[in-house]
Write a protein that holds these residues in place. Structure first.
Motif, PDB file in Angstrom:
ATOM      1  N   ASN B 362      17.066 -18.384 -69.396  1.00 17.60           N
ATOM      2  CA  ASN B 362      17.088 -18.717 -67.971  1.00 17.60           C
ATOM      3  C   ASN B 362      18.023 -19.873 -67.644  1.00 17.60           C
ATOM      4  O   ASN B 362      18.632 -19.888 -66.594  1.00 17.60           O
ATOM      5  CB  ASN B 362      15.673 -19.045 -67.494  1.00 17.60           C
ATOM      6  N   ASN B 363      18.118 -20.847 -68.574  1.00 17.49           N
ATOM      7  CA  ASN B 363      19.013 -21.975 -68.305  1.00 17.49           C
ATOM      8  C   ASN B 363      20.466 -21.556 -68.188  1.00 17.49           C
ATOM      9  O   ASN B 363      21.095 -21.839 -67.166  1.00 17.49           O
ATOM     10  CB  ASN B 363      18.819 -23.056 -69.353  1.00 17.49           C
ATOM     11  N   LEU B 365      21.513 -18.651 -67.625  1.00 11.42           N
ATOM     12  CA  LEU B 365      21.585 -17.741 -66.469  1.00 11.42           C
ATOM     13  C   LEU B 365      21.676 -18.525 -65.170  1.00 11.42           C
ATOM     14  O   LEU B 365      22.432 -18.176 -64.247  1.00 11.42           O
ATOM     15  CB  LEU B 365      20.351 -16.831 -66.423  1.00 11.42           C
ATOM     16  N   ALA B 366      20.904 -19.630 -65.110  1.00 15.00           N
ATOM     17  CA  ALA B 366      20.930 -20.465 -63.915  1.00 15.00           C
ATOM     18  C   ALA B 366      22.331 -21.050 -63.694  1.00 15.00           C
ATOM     19  O   ALA B 366      22.825 -21.110 -62.565  1.00 15.00           O
ATOM     20  CB  ALA B 366      19.901 -21.581 -64.060  1.00 15.00           C
ATOM     21  N   ILE B 367      22.952 -21.435 -64.841  1.00 12.52           N
ATOM     22  CA  ILE B 367      24.311 -21.976 -64.731  1.00 12.52           C
ATOM     23  C   ILE B 367      25.264 -20.896 -64.222  1.00 12.52           C
ATOM     24  O   ILE B 367      26.052 -21.100 -63.292  1.00 12.52           O
ATOM     25  CB  ILE B 367      24.788 -22.538 -66.084  1.00 12.52           C
ATOM     26  N   ASN B 369      24.593 -18.305 -62.566  1.00 14.03           N
ATOM     27  CA  ASN B 369      24.246 -18.065 -61.162  1.00 14.03           C
ATOM     28  C   ASN B 369      24.934 -19.057 -60.233  1.00 14.03           C
ATOM     29  O   ASN B 369      25.566 -18.687 -59.250  1.00 14.03           O
ATOM     30  CB  ASN B 369      22.727 -18.153 -61.038  1.00 14.03           C
ATOM     31  N   GLU B 370      24.825 -20.346 -60.597  1.00  9.83           N
ATOM     32  CA  GLU B 370      25.421 -21.387 -59.757  1.00  9.83           C
ATOM     33  C   GLU B 370      26.935 -21.294 -59.752  1.00  9.83           C
ATOM     34  O   GLU B 370      27.576 -21.399 -58.683  1.00  9.83           O
ATOM     35  CB  GLU B 370      24.976 -22.770 -60.226  1.00  9.83           C
ATOM     36  N   LYS B 371      27.503 -21.075 -60.952  1.00 12.95           N
ATOM     37  CA  LYS B 371      28.965 -21.005 -61.037  1.00 12.95           C
ATOM     38  C   LYS B 371      29.492 -19.831 -60.229  1.00 12.95           C
ATOM     39  O   LYS B 371      30.443 -19.954 -59.443  1.00 12.95           O
ATOM     40  CB  LYS B 371      29.410 -20.868 -62.513  1.00 12.95           C
ATOM     41  N   GLY B 373      27.996 -18.350 -57.817  1.00 13.38           N
ATOM     42  CA  GLY B 373      27.765 -18.668 -56.397  1.00 13.38           C
ATOM     43  C   GLY B 373      28.850 -19.587 -55.861  1.00 13.38           C
ATOM     44  O   GLY B 373      29.369 -19.388 -54.750  1.00 13.38           O
ATOM     45  N   LEU B 374      29.195 -20.570 -56.700  1.00 11.10           N
ATOM     46  CA  LEU B 374      30.227 -21.524 -56.290  1.00 11.10           C
ATOM     47  C   LEU B 374      31.561 -20.827 -56.078  1.00 11.10           C
ATOM     48  O   LEU B 374      32.257 -21.051 -55.080  1.00 11.10           O
ATOM     49  CB  LEU B 374      30.360 -22.630 -57.345  1.00 11.10           C
TER      50      LEU B 374
END
Lengths: 125, 577
Positions: B362-363, B365-367, B369-371, B373-374
Motif C-alpha cells: 500500500n505504501n 501504491l500510495a506513492i 497514486n500521488e505521483k 495524480g500529480l
C-alpha cells in the motif's frame, strides 16, 4: 476561500507526503509536512493548523500516540487518519479515540479534500 | 544345508510377496523385514535345535542302554552256563579218576562199563582212555583203535602232567567231527602219575549256544584266544575257521562294542570271556536291529522337528510380512499427515504475512497514486510542462512499482512449492531474502537486526522454499520474543567440510527449561489464543527431512538462540518420495 486551509501531513514515506503536499497546494491549500511523530508534535507546538492528516504506521512514535498527545493539548483539533493496513481495525480504534475519520491508502485526493471540508465545516458549525 | 535354506527362503518369498509389491517396497522396509525375520528365526530355531539335539542324545543313550542290557545279560548267563558245562564234565572225569584206582581202571572191562554209565548220565563223551607214566595209552574205550598209542611227546600230555588238569581247544578228531579233549592227572600206589583222558564232541556246545539266538538274526558262537572259532558262526565261518575280527583281550566280564565288520555291516558285538577257560562267548547283532526303536523314534523326532521348523518359518514370514506392511502403512499415513500439517502451517504463515505485505504494498501504491495524480494535475493545470518534474514523477512511479514487484515475488516464491526440490543455495542470500518479509515490521518496531555472515560460506544443496519456511518461523518467533527496540543477530558459519550452520539469536524473554523441552512437540504453544503450536514441530520435521539438525539454547530474560546445522549435500536416499 478567505484563508487557505492550513493542513499538516504526517507520514514516514517522504515521497508520499511531499507529492501530496504539492497537489494540495495546487488546489489552494496551505500544507506542511512532517515525516515522523516527533517532528509532527514539535510542529504543532510552533504553528497552528486547521487540520492534521496522520499516518497510523510509523517507526518511533506511532500515529495513535501522536494523536493522543495532540488531542490532550488541543481536543478540538480535527484529525484524519491514514492507514495502509488491510483491516479497518486500527482505523476504527482511532475513530474511537477522537479522530474525525480514517482513509485507506492509496488515497483518493478528491475524497481527502471533501473529508477535510466536511471536518472543518463540522467544527466551524 | 545352506542350499536347502535358500530354497526355503525363496519359496516363502514367493508365497508372501507378489512381484509388484517387491518392486514397490522400499529397501528400508525390506531390510527391516529381513532383520526381524532373522532375529525371530534365531531366537526360535536355535533353542529348538539345541533342545532337539539334547533330547536326541539323551534318548539315544537311554534306548541303547535299555536295548543292550538284556542282550548283555543273556551273553553273561550263556558264558556262565558254558563254563558250568565244562566244569561239570571235567569234575565227572575228576570224580572217576579219584574214585577208582589206576589198577581197576586199567582193566578194559571196568573202563568200558564206566564209560557207558558216563555217556548215559552226561552224554557227549566220545571216548575214554588211561595213559600211564610213560605216555602210553594202556586202556581205551571208544570207537577208535588207540590202545598202546604213545602221547609222551604231545603238548597236552606235558601240560596235564604239570598242571594236573587240561582242556583242549576244539580239534577235528579221527571221525572228522569237532572235538574237545579233557585230561586229569592222578597218582598210583607206587607214586607214578597216570592220566584219565576223555574226548567230547562239541555238538553239546551248539545245544548250549543256540537258545541264545532267540531271534534268527543273532549270531552266537565261541572263540578261543587265538581267534579260532570253536563253534559254527552264521556269518563268520565254521568251526576252526579264523574269526575275522579281533576281540580285545585281557578284560573279564561282559563287554559291548559297536563296530563295522569286514563285510561292511554295522554290528553290535557282545562278548564275555570265560574265567577259567581259554574261551570267549561272542554274540553279534546288526546295529539296525538293536537300535530299531531308536531309529523309529529318531525318524519321528526328525519329522516333528522339520514340521516345527516349517511352521515357525511360515508363521514368522507371515507375521513379519504383515507387521512390516502395517508399519509401512503407518509410516505412509504419518508422512501424509505431516505433509498436511506442513501445508496448513505454511498457509497460516502466508496468511500472517499477507497482512504485512498488503501494508507494504500500500505504501508504494500510495506513492504511485500521488505521483500519477500529480502528473495529471501538472498536465491539467500547468500550461508550461516542466519536463524535469514530469520525468521525476515517472521514475518515482517506476521505482515504487519495482518495490511492489519485489514484495509480490517474495510472497509468491514462498507460497509456490510444497515438495522438496533441491538447488544450490547461498544460505546468506536465503536469510537476507527471508528477512525481507519482515523488514517493515522490524523497521516499525525499531528492532536492531545485526548480520554476522561468513561471506565465504560454501553453497549448499537444499530446498529454498522449505528453508525459507524454517527461517521465517524462527524469525517470527524471535520477533515475538523481543520487545520493541530489541536486538536480533543473524549469523552463519562453516561448521566443518560437510556442514554449514546458521543461528538466530534474540535478546527477548527467553524460555524456561520446561518450555524448552516441549517446544518441538506438535500443538505445544506459549502464544495462547493465536498460535497453532505447529511452527517448531514443523520446523523440526523439515530440518530432519533436509538432513540437518536444530539446537536451542535459551536463558530466561536473556534471550534465545536457535542454531540450525545443514549438510552441504542432501541425504542420499529420499525414500519417501
Amino acid at each position: 476561500m478567505t484563508d487557505s486551509i492550513k493542513v499538516l501531513l504526517v507520514d514516514d514515506e517522504e515521497e508520499f507526503v511531499t507529492t501530496l503536499a504539492e497537489r494540495l497546494e495546487m488546489r489552494g491549500f496551505d500544507p506542511s509536512i512532517a515525516t515522523s511523530g516527533d517532528q509532527a508534535l514539535s510542529m504543532v507546538q510552533d504553528k497552528a493548523f486547521d487540520l492534521i492528516v496522520l499516518d497510523l504506521m510509523m517507526p518511533g512514535i506511532g500515529g495513535l500516540e501522536v494523536m493522543k498527545q495532540i488531542k490532550s493539548a488541543n481536543p478540538d483539533m480535527p484529525i484524519i487518519l491514514l492507514t495502509g493496513q488491510g483491516s479497518t481495525k486500527e482505523g476504527m480504534e482511532g475513530m474511537n479515540q477522537g479522530a474525525f475519520d480514517f482513509l485507506m491508502k492509496p488515497l483518493d485526493i478528491e475524497e481527502l479534500i471533501s473529508q477535510i471540508h466536511e471536518a472543518l465545516g463540522k467544527t466551524s458549525a | 544345508m545352506a542350499d536347502k535354506m535358500k530354497k526355503w527362503w525363496d519359496l516363502c518369498r514367493q508365497i508372501f510377496e507378489r512381484d509388484e509389491e517387491k518392486k514397490e517396497m522400499p529397501r528400508r522396509y525390506r531390510r527391516l523385514r529381513r532383520n526381524i525375520i532373522f532375529l525371530m528365526l534365531a531366537v526360535t530355531l536355535i533353542p529348538l535345535a539345541i533342545m532337539a539335539a539334547t533330547n536326541a542324545m539323551q534318548y539315544q543313550k537311554n534306548i541303547k542302554s535299555e536295548r543292550i542290557k538284556p542282550i548283555r545279560a543273556i551273553a553273561g548267563k550263556a558264558a556262565h552256563s558254558f563254563e558250568l558245562f565244562l566244569e561239570e564234565r571235567l569234575s565227572a572225569i575228576h570224580f572217576i579218576s579219584s574214585s577208582y584206582s589206576y589198577e581197576i581202571l586199567s582193566g578194559q572191562a571196568t573202563l568200558h562199563r564206566i564209560f557207558r554209565i558216563l555217556r548215559e548220565e552226561y552224554g557227549g563223551y566220545v571216548d575214554l582212555g588211561i595213559i600211564n607214566n610213560d605216555g602210553t595209552k594202556i586202556a581205551y574205550t571208544g570207537p577208535y583203535d588207540l590202545l598202546n598209542k604213545n602221547y609222551s611227546n604231545q603238548q597236552w600230555f606235558n601240560e596235564a602232567r604239570v598242571r594236573g588238569v587240561y582242556i583242549s581247544d576244539v580239534f577235528m578228531g579221527y571221525r572228522d567231527l569237532p572235538h574237545i579233549a579233557m585230561a586229569v592227572q592222578n597218582l598210583n600206589d607206587q607214586g607214578e602219575s597216570w592220566i584219565l583222558r576223555a574226548t567230547m564232541d562239541t555238538k553239546k556246545f551248539e545245544d548250549l549256544i543256540s537258545p541264545m539266538g532267540m531271534d534268527p538274526i543273532t549270531d552266537a558262537f565261541i572263540v578261543n584266544s587265538k581267534g579260532v572259532l570253536q563253534s559254527d558262526s552264521r556269518n563268520y565261518g565254521k568251526v576252526l575257521d579264523q574269526f575275522p575280527m579281533e576281540i580285545p583281550s585281557g578284560d573279564s566280564g561282559t563287554h559291548v562294542r559297536e563296530l563295522t565288520d569286514p563285510d561292511g555291516r554295522e554290528i553290535v558285538m557282545v562278548y564275555s570271556r570265560l574265567i577259567k577257560y581259554d574261551f570267549t562267548l561272542v554274540m553279534i547283532l546288526p546295529q539296525a536291529n538293536v537300535f530299531q526303536p531308536w531309529h523309529t523314534l529318531k525318524q519321528e523326532m526328525s519329522y516333528m522337528f522339520v514340521a516345527s521348523v516349517i511352521a515357525i518359518f511360515l508363521v514368522i514370514f507371515g507375521s513379519t510380512h504383515l507387521l512390516v506392511k502395517r508399519i509401512r502403512e503407518a509410516d505412509e499415513k504419518r508422512v501424509i499427515a505431516f505433509r498436511e500439517l506442513e501445508y496448513t502451517q505454511k498457509l497460516s504463515s502466508i496468511g500472517r504475512l499477507a497482512a504485512g505485505v498488503a501494508h507494504e504494498i500500500n505504501n508504494p501504491l500510495a506513492i504511485i497514486n500521488e505521483k500519477a495524480g500529480l502528473l495529471k494535475d501538472l498536465v491539467d493545470h500547468d500550461k508550461h510542462h516542466d519536463k524535469e518534474k514530469l520525468m521525476r514523477g515517472v521514475s518515482q512511479i517506476l521505482q515504487s512499482v519495482d518495490r511492489c514487484r519485489n514484495i509480490t515475488h517474495r510472497l509468491l516464491g514462498f507460497a509456490r512449492r510444497i515438495g522438496v526440490q533441491y538447488e544450490l543455495l547461498d544460505i546468506n542470500e536465503v536469510l537476507r531474502d527471508t528477512l525481507g518479509f519482515l523488514e517493515k515490521e522490524a523497521h516499525h518496531r525499531n528492532l536492531n537486526i545485526e548480520f554476522k555472515f561468513d561471506e565465504q560460506i560454501p553453497k549448499i544443496s537444499s530446498d529454498r522454499g522449505q528453508l525459507q519456511q524454517v527461517i521465517l518461523n524462527m524469525l517470527t518467533n524471535a520477533f515475538a520474543a523481543v520487545k520493541d527496540g530489541g536486538e536480533i543477530v543473524l549469523s552463519t558459519w562453516k561448521k566443518d567440510e560437510q556442514t554449514v550452520a546458521l543461528a538466530i539469536r534474540d535478546n527477548g524473554h527467553g524460555m524456561t527449561e520446561e518450555t524448552m523441552r516441549q517446544i518441538f512437540e506438535p500443538f505445544f504453544t506459549t502464544k495462547k489464543g493465536y498460535g497453532t503450536g505447529l511452527g517448531l514441530s514443523i520446523t523440526y520435521g523439515i530440518i530432519k527431512k533436509l538432513g540437518g539438525e536444530i539446537k536451542v539454547d535459551s536463558k530466561i530474560e536473556q534471550g534465545t538462540t536457535f542454531t540450525i546445522f545443514l549438510p552441504k549435500t542432501p541425504p542420499g536416499e529420499m525414500e519417501d518420495d
